[in-house]
Scaffold this motif. Sequence first.
Motif, PDB file in Angstrom:
ATOM      1  N   CYS A 193       0.817  -1.208   0.000  1.00  0.00           N
ATOM      2  CA  CYS A 193       0.000   0.000   0.000  1.00  0.00           C
ATOM      3  C   CYS A 193       0.852   1.260   0.000  1.00  0.00           C
ATOM      4  O   CYS A 193       1.946   1.281   0.557  1.00  0.00           O
ATOM      5  N   SER A 217      -0.314   5.187   1.063  1.00  0.00           N
ATOM      6  CA  SER A 217      -1.488   5.852   1.608  1.00  0.00           C
ATOM      7  C   SER A 217      -1.134   7.150   2.309  1.00  0.00           C
ATOM      8  O   SER A 217      -0.044   7.309   2.846  1.00  0.00           O
ATOM      9  N   SER A 218      -2.122   8.053   2.338  1.00  0.00           N
ATOM     10  CA  SER A 218      -2.015   9.277   3.136  1.00  0.00           C
ATOM     11  C   SER A 218      -2.823   9.141   4.424  1.00  0.00           C
ATOM     12  O   SER A 218      -3.100  10.132   5.092  1.00  0.00           O
ATOM     13  N   ALA A 219      -3.191   7.926   4.786  1.00  0.00           N
ATOM     14  CA  ALA A 219      -4.045   7.663   5.944  1.00  0.00           C
ATOM     15  C   ALA A 219      -3.375   8.043   7.261  1.00  0.00           C
ATOM     16  O   ALA A 219      -2.146   8.063   7.372  1.00  0.00           O
ATOM     17  N   GLY A 241      -0.135   5.140   7.366  1.00  0.00           N
ATOM     18  CA  GLY A 241       0.077   5.835   6.105  1.00  0.00           C
ATOM     19  C   GLY A 241       1.493   5.639   5.586  1.00  0.00           C
ATOM     20  O   GLY A 241       2.348   5.071   6.263  1.00  0.00           O
ATOM     21  N   TRP A 273      -8.648  -2.245   5.437  1.00  0.00           N
ATOM     22  CA  TRP A 273      -8.859  -0.794   5.435  1.00  0.00           C
ATOM     23  C   TRP A 273     -10.035  -0.480   6.340  1.00  0.00           C
ATOM     24  O   TRP A 273     -11.074  -1.146   6.269  1.00  0.00           O
ATOM     25  N   ILE A 327      -5.018  -0.073   7.316  1.00  0.00           N
ATOM     26  CA  ILE A 327      -4.948   1.327   6.912  1.00  0.00           C
ATOM     27  C   ILE A 327      -6.179   2.002   7.504  1.00  0.00           C
ATOM     28  O   ILE A 327      -7.306   1.540   7.294  1.00  0.00           O
ATOM     29  N   ASN A 368     -12.698  10.032   1.168  1.00  0.00           N
ATOM     30  CA  ASN A 368     -11.740   8.963   1.419  1.00  0.00           C
ATOM     31  C   ASN A 368     -11.875   7.930   0.315  1.00  0.00           C
ATOM     32  O   ASN A 368     -12.984   7.508  -0.010  1.00  0.00           O
ATOM     33  N   LEU A 376     -10.222   4.264  -1.425  1.00  0.00           N
ATOM     34  CA  LEU A 376      -9.381   3.065  -1.433  1.00  0.00           C
ATOM     35  C   LEU A 376      -9.437   2.495  -2.845  1.00  0.00           C
ATOM     36  O   LEU A 376     -10.524   2.283  -3.383  1.00  0.00           O
ATOM     37  N   VAL A 384      -1.668   6.399  -7.267  1.00  0.00           N
ATOM     38  CA  VAL A 384      -2.204   7.392  -6.331  1.00  0.00           C
ATOM     39  C   VAL A 384      -2.466   8.697  -7.076  1.00  0.00           C
ATOM     40  O   VAL A 384      -3.523   9.324  -6.918  1.00  0.00           O
ATOM     41  N   CYS A 392      -5.724   5.639  -0.393  1.00  0.00           N
ATOM     42  CA  CYS A 392      -4.868   4.468  -0.282  1.00  0.00           C
ATOM     43  C   CYS A 392      -4.970   3.690  -1.583  1.00  0.00           C
ATOM     44  O   CYS A 392      -6.072   3.401  -2.045  1.00  0.00           O
TER      45      CYS A 392
END
Length: 188
Positions: free
Chosen positions: A20, A22-24, A28, A36, A69, A118, A120, A136, A170
Amino acid sequence: MKLRWPDDALVAEFGAPLRCLSSAVLNGGFSSATGWLNLQVGHDYARTDPEIHLREAAVTRGLDPATTIGMLTAADVRAGILRERGLADAVATVGIGQPLAAAGQRPRPVPPRAGTINVLVVVHAPLTDAALVAAVQTATEAKAQALADAGVLALNHAGHATGTATDAICVAARAGDRVRFAGPATPV
């Protein structure tokens, strides 16, 4: 990918660990994840420890916080949308109460409203790190295009919104690194 809606959350279970980017808030960056968690919070959410909150929420929903995530939203997670197309599946929850343009001016003060998108994206191909970044980028561009197509205007710019200040994304892909490209001109 299997979706379920326990309590005030939208959960995606991958079935196997996926690579992954991600900006989570929870896990992240580059990571390996088995699921997720998109946790719905109130419009007045004010906790200053969102990562700890997401870890606790993961555990109470039967997820391993080390491989989940985690994102937060005030949008209705039960309205989460799944689209399957070709080599990628996408799940999104959308709240656009605070639409902004990424290159706009500082937003004028307005009362807070639900405003998180949000996303995914699960890619059914083994992407290189560079291809994960491109995926992304492509998903983010698609989000901005969808907002423009819907005519969503930015609060901080004389034009269309590109998202909100709290959006998270993500992209998850199969293990491996054989697929080198994941932009808009590729099958991915």
